[in-house]
Design a protein around this motif. Structure first.
Motif, short mmCIF file in Angstrom:
data_model
loop_
_atom_site.label_atom_id
_atom_site.label_comp_id
_atom_site.label_asym_id
_atom_site.label_seq_id
_atom_site.Cartn_x
_atom_site.Cartn_y
_atom_site.Cartn_z
N ALA A 60 4.09 -5.82 9.63
CA ALA A 60 3.85 -5.85 8.18
C ALA A 60 2.36 -5.71 7.88
O ALA A 60 1.96 -4.96 6.98
CB ALA A 60 4.39 -7.14 7.57
N PHE A 61 1.52 -6.40 8.63
CA PHE A 61 0.07 -6.31 8.43
C PHE A 61 -0.41 -4.88 8.64
O PHE A 61 -1.17 -4.34 7.83
CB PHE A 61 -0.66 -7.27 9.37
N ASN A 62 0.05 -4.25 9.72
CA ASN A 62 -0.34 -2.87 10.00
C ASN A 62 0.13 -1.92 8.91
O ASN A 62 -0.61 -1.01 8.51
CB ASN A 62 0.19 -2.43 11.36
N ALA A 63 1.34 -2.11 8.41
CA ALA A 63 1.88 -1.24 7.35
C ALA A 63 1.07 -1.39 6.07
O ALA A 63 0.73 -0.39 5.42
CB ALA A 63 3.35 -1.57 7.10
N PHE A 68 -3.24 0.53 2.30
CA PHE A 68 -4.57 0.42 1.68
C PHE A 68 -5.43 1.64 2.03
O PHE A 68 -6.12 2.18 1.18
CB PHE A 68 -5.30 -0.85 2.14
N ASP A 69 -5.38 2.05 3.30
CA ASP A 69 -6.17 3.22 3.71
C ASP A 69 -5.76 4.46 2.91
O ASP A 69 -6.62 5.21 2.45
CB ASP A 69 -5.99 3.50 5.20
N HIS A 75 -7.89 7.45 -3.84
CA HIS A 75 -8.81 7.08 -4.91
C HIS A 75 -10.16 7.77 -4.74
O HIS A 75 -10.75 8.25 -5.71
CB HIS A 75 -9.00 5.56 -4.95
N SER A 76 -10.65 7.83 -3.50
CA SER A 76 -11.95 8.47 -3.28
C SER A 76 -11.88 9.97 -3.57
O SER A 76 -12.85 10.57 -4.01
CB SER A 76 -12.46 8.22 -1.87
#
Length: 80
Positions: A60-63, A68-69, A75-76
């Motif tokens: 879950a953390f990796n997903a 976010f990435d 966004h950038s």
């Protein structure tokens, strides 16, 4: 069935049967299930003493980190 309608999808994840409900296509749901099973297998091999909960939290953390990435990258690109 329209793309906005939810559907039921039966799958096996880490040896346990699940019925998932979502808007994704059967191919999408199967691809996600396959990737999840592959990641769980890799974690079982890399961390044989970890609990199922620990492995689930790492996945879950990796997903979420990857999400976010992707959002930051999108966004950038919008800003430039």
């Amino acid at each position: 069935m329209s793309s906005n309608e939810k559907r039921r999808f039966k799958t096996t994840i880490d040896g346990k049967d699940y019925v998932l409900v979502g808007k994704g296509s059967v191919d999408h749901m199967q691809a996600v299930s396959d990737l999840l099973n592959e990641q769980l297998k890799q974690l079982h091999e890399a961390m044989p003493t970890a609990t199922d909960e620990q492995r689930a939290i790492l996945i879950a953390f990796n997903a979420i980190s990857k999400q976010f990435d992707v959002e930051e990258s999108a966004h950038s690109k919008e800003v430039h």
